[in-house]
Design an enzyme around this catalytic site. Structure first.
Site, PDB file in Angstrom:
ATOM      1  N   TYR A  20      28.721 -19.225   9.222  1.00 27.41           N
ATOM      2  CA  TYR A  20      29.573 -19.455  10.395  1.00 27.41           C
ATOM      3  C   TYR A  20      30.592 -20.563  10.107  1.00 27.41           C
ATOM      4  O   TYR A  20      31.793 -20.395  10.380  1.00 27.41           O
ATOM      5  CB  TYR A  20      28.678 -19.849  11.576  1.00 27.41           C
ATOM      6  CG  TYR A  20      29.403 -20.033  12.882  1.00 27.41           C
ATOM      7  CD1 TYR A  20      29.820 -18.937  13.629  1.00 27.41           C
ATOM      8  CD2 TYR A  20      29.642 -21.311  13.398  1.00 27.41           C
ATOM      9  CE1 TYR A  20      30.469 -19.112  14.852  1.00 27.41           C
ATOM     10  CE2 TYR A  20      30.280 -21.487  14.609  1.00 27.41           C
ATOM     11  CZ  TYR A  20      30.693 -20.390  15.336  1.00 27.41           C
ATOM     12  OH  TYR A  20      31.339 -20.561  16.538  1.00 27.41           O
TER      13      TYR A  20
HETATM   14  N1  LIG Z   1      29.790 -21.008  22.625  1.00 24.71           N
HETATM   15  C1  LIG Z   1      29.988 -21.921  21.683  1.00 24.71           C
HETATM   16  O1  LIG Z   1      29.270 -22.910  21.579  1.00 24.71           O
HETATM   17  C2  LIG Z   1      31.148 -21.753  20.711  1.00 24.71           C
HETATM   18  C3  LIG Z   1      31.528 -22.873  19.968  1.00 24.71           C
HETATM   19  C4  LIG Z   1      32.580 -22.741  19.069  1.00 24.71           C
HETATM   20  C5  LIG Z   1      33.210 -21.538  18.903  1.00 24.71           C
HETATM   21  N2  LIG Z   1      32.811 -20.463  19.642  1.00 24.71           N
HETATM   22  C6  LIG Z   1      33.498 -19.202  19.416  1.00 24.71           C
HETATM   23  O2  LIG Z   1      33.994 -18.702  20.632  1.00 24.71           O
HETATM   24  C7  LIG Z   1      34.091 -17.286  20.550  1.00 24.71           C
HETATM   25  C8  LIG Z   1      33.476 -16.665  21.793  1.00 24.71           C
HETATM   26  O3  LIG Z   1      32.121 -17.033  21.825  1.00 24.71           O
HETATM   27  P1  LIG Z   1      31.257 -17.083  23.175  1.00 24.71           P
HETATM   28  O4  LIG Z   1      30.491 -18.353  23.115  1.00 24.71           O
HETATM   29  O5  LIG Z   1      32.076 -16.775  24.352  1.00 24.71           O
HETATM   30  O6  LIG Z   1      30.220 -15.897  22.834  1.00 24.71           O
HETATM   31  P2  LIG Z   1      29.587 -14.730  23.734  1.00 24.71           P
HETATM   32  O7  LIG Z   1      28.466 -14.200  22.916  1.00 24.71           O
HETATM   33  O8  LIG Z   1      29.328 -15.217  25.118  1.00 24.71           O
HETATM   34  O9  LIG Z   1      30.779 -13.657  23.808  1.00 24.71           O
HETATM   35  C9  LIG Z   1      31.238 -13.037  22.645  1.00 24.71           C
HETATM   36  C10 LIG Z   1      31.849 -11.702  23.004  1.00 24.71           C
HETATM   37  O10 LIG Z   1      32.358 -11.134  21.795  1.00 24.71           O
HETATM   38  C11 LIG Z   1      31.932  -9.784  21.721  1.00 24.71           C
HETATM   39  N3  LIG Z   1      31.835  -9.393  20.313  1.00 24.71           N
HETATM   40  C12 LIG Z   1      30.960  -9.850  19.388  1.00 24.71           C
HETATM   41  N4  LIG Z   1      31.165  -9.223  18.227  1.00 24.71           N
HETATM   42  C13 LIG Z   1      32.193  -8.345  18.421  1.00 24.71           C
HETATM   43  C14 LIG Z   1      32.854  -7.392  17.607  1.00 24.71           C
HETATM   44  N5  LIG Z   1      32.486  -7.194  16.329  1.00 24.71           N
HETATM   45  N6  LIG Z   1      33.883  -6.684  18.123  1.00 24.71           N
HETATM   46  C15 LIG Z   1      34.241  -6.873  19.422  1.00 24.71           C
HETATM   47  N7  LIG Z   1      33.642  -7.723  20.253  1.00 24.71           N
HETATM   48  C16 LIG Z   1      32.618  -8.461  19.754  1.00 24.71           C
HETATM   49  C17 LIG Z   1      30.594  -9.730  22.430  1.00 24.71           C
HETATM   50  O11 LIG Z   1      30.267  -8.413  22.863  1.00 24.71           O
HETATM   51  C18 LIG Z   1      30.837 -10.708  23.589  1.00 24.71           C
HETATM   52  O12 LIG Z   1      31.370 -10.055  24.718  1.00 24.71           O
HETATM   53  C19 LIG Z   1      33.423 -16.878  19.231  1.00 24.71           C
HETATM   54  O13 LIG Z   1      34.411 -16.658  18.244  1.00 24.71           O
HETATM   55  C20 LIG Z   1      32.606 -18.100  18.890  1.00 24.71           C
HETATM   56  O14 LIG Z   1      32.368 -18.234  17.515  1.00 24.71           O
HETATM   57  C21 LIG Z   1      31.798 -20.537  20.548  1.00 24.71           C
END
Ligand SMILES: NC(=O)c1ccc[n+]([C@@H]2O[C@H](COP(=O)([O-])OP(=O)(O)OC[C@H]3O[C@@H](n4cnc5c(N)ncnc54)[C@H](O)[C@@H]3O)[C@@H](O)[C@H]2O)c1
Length: 248
Positions: free
Chosen positions: A155
């Site tokens: 990641y």
């Molecule tokens: N939540 C955290 O702590 C955090 C921190 C830093 C970065 N992020 C980044 O933020 C972004 C969103 O994360 P989140 O926390 O909202 O996660 P989440 O799991 O709540 O939502 C992620 C969404 O992406 C969709 N998804 C996953 N893989 C996919 C694919 N191959 N094709 C299409 N859709 C796909 C899922 O179905 C889901 O609806 C991600 O890139 C994550 O790495 C999150």
């Protein structure tokens, strides 16, 4: 509104940060496309937003699959004729594990979903943006890509790649009216945290000077700013939304 008649696509828009970003952009007047591999959840989110008076469509797409990404872009273009803003948000956290326990298949999946997807989605929208001479792309990276999280090497590596991609593409298209930026959230309270162990989440939380988990709306607000004309002189940057975790 500056965004009236403009179209924004948010990948992973069904829930979490993507959903909050879609809400923020639609409040600004954008027409929204929620692209997600979970079509049912994207449709549910779109229906809720439509009921609140927003113009929004749901599109099925696995962002790691080139043909699927091309179909997604075409479906949005068929419906709305343009894509002005792309938020590359879809992503996975993977499993928390030391490097020696990371399977090759897990590494490959991470690179495909969290990094190659950015390449695929940008290519699918850039031609139209270049023709119009305008556009904004916001990539959701992570503080893990700047600082490195132990037990999250795939990641951290993919997200560092997202930051490098952002800086390079920003310079490539700066002369064509297109801005490309990234955000680096720290630990945000969404479903993605369920992929990790409670210990891993606690590790990440203890490193946040503001001492709490962030909320998806707090990331969405920064993304909406970067999409807007308020950020017209901002490109190639990675904005932290990390409660102060990184100091550079
Ligand atoms: N939540 C955290 O702590 C955090 C921190 C830093 C970065 N992020 C980044 O933020 C972004 C969103 O994360 P989140 O926390 O909202 O996660 P989440 O799991 O709540 O939502 C992620 C969404 O992406 C969709 N998804 C996953 N893989 C996919 C694919 N191959 N094709 C299409 N859709 C796909 C899922 O179905 C889901 O609806 C991600 O890139 C994550 O790495 C999150």
């Amino acid at each position: 509104m500056e965004s009236q008649g403009k179209v924004a696509v948010v990948t992973g828009g069904a829930r979490g940060i993507g959903r909050a970003t879609a809400e923020a952009l639609s409040r600004e007047g954008y027409t929204l496309a929620l692209a997600d591999r979970d079509l049912a959840a994207a449709q549910e989110a779109a229906a809720e937003m439509s009921a609140a008076g927003r113009t929004v469509m749901a599109v099925e797409a696995d962002v790691a699959d080139r043909a699927g990404v091309e179909r997604m872009a075409q479906a949005i273009l068929d419906s709305h004729g343009r894509i002005d803003v792309l938020v590359n948000n879809a992503g996975i956290a993977g499993r928390a594990a030391p490097l020696l326990e990371v399977k090759e298949s897990e590494w490959d999946e991470m690179m495909a979903v969290d990094l190659k997807s950015i390449y695929l989605c940008c290519r699918a929208v850039l031609t139209g943006m270049i023709e119009r001479g305008s556009g904004a792309i916001i990539n959701v990276a992570s503080i893990a890509g700047k600082e490195g999280n132990p037990n999250m090497i795939p990641y951290s590596t993919a997200k560092a790649g997202v930051i490098g991609f952002t800086k390079a593409l920003a310079k490539e298209v700066a002369g064509q009216g297109i801005r490309v930026n990234a955000v680096a959230p720290a630990v945000i309270e969404t479903g993605i945290l369920r992929q990790l162990t409670p210990e891993q989440v606690e590790y990440m939380k203890t490193r946040v000077p503001l001492g709490r988990l962030g909320q998806p709306e707090e990331v969405a607000a920064v993304i909406a700013f970067l999409a807007s004309e308020k950020a017209s002189f901002v490109t190639g940057q990675c904005y932290d939304v990390s409660g102060g975790r990184a100091t550079y």
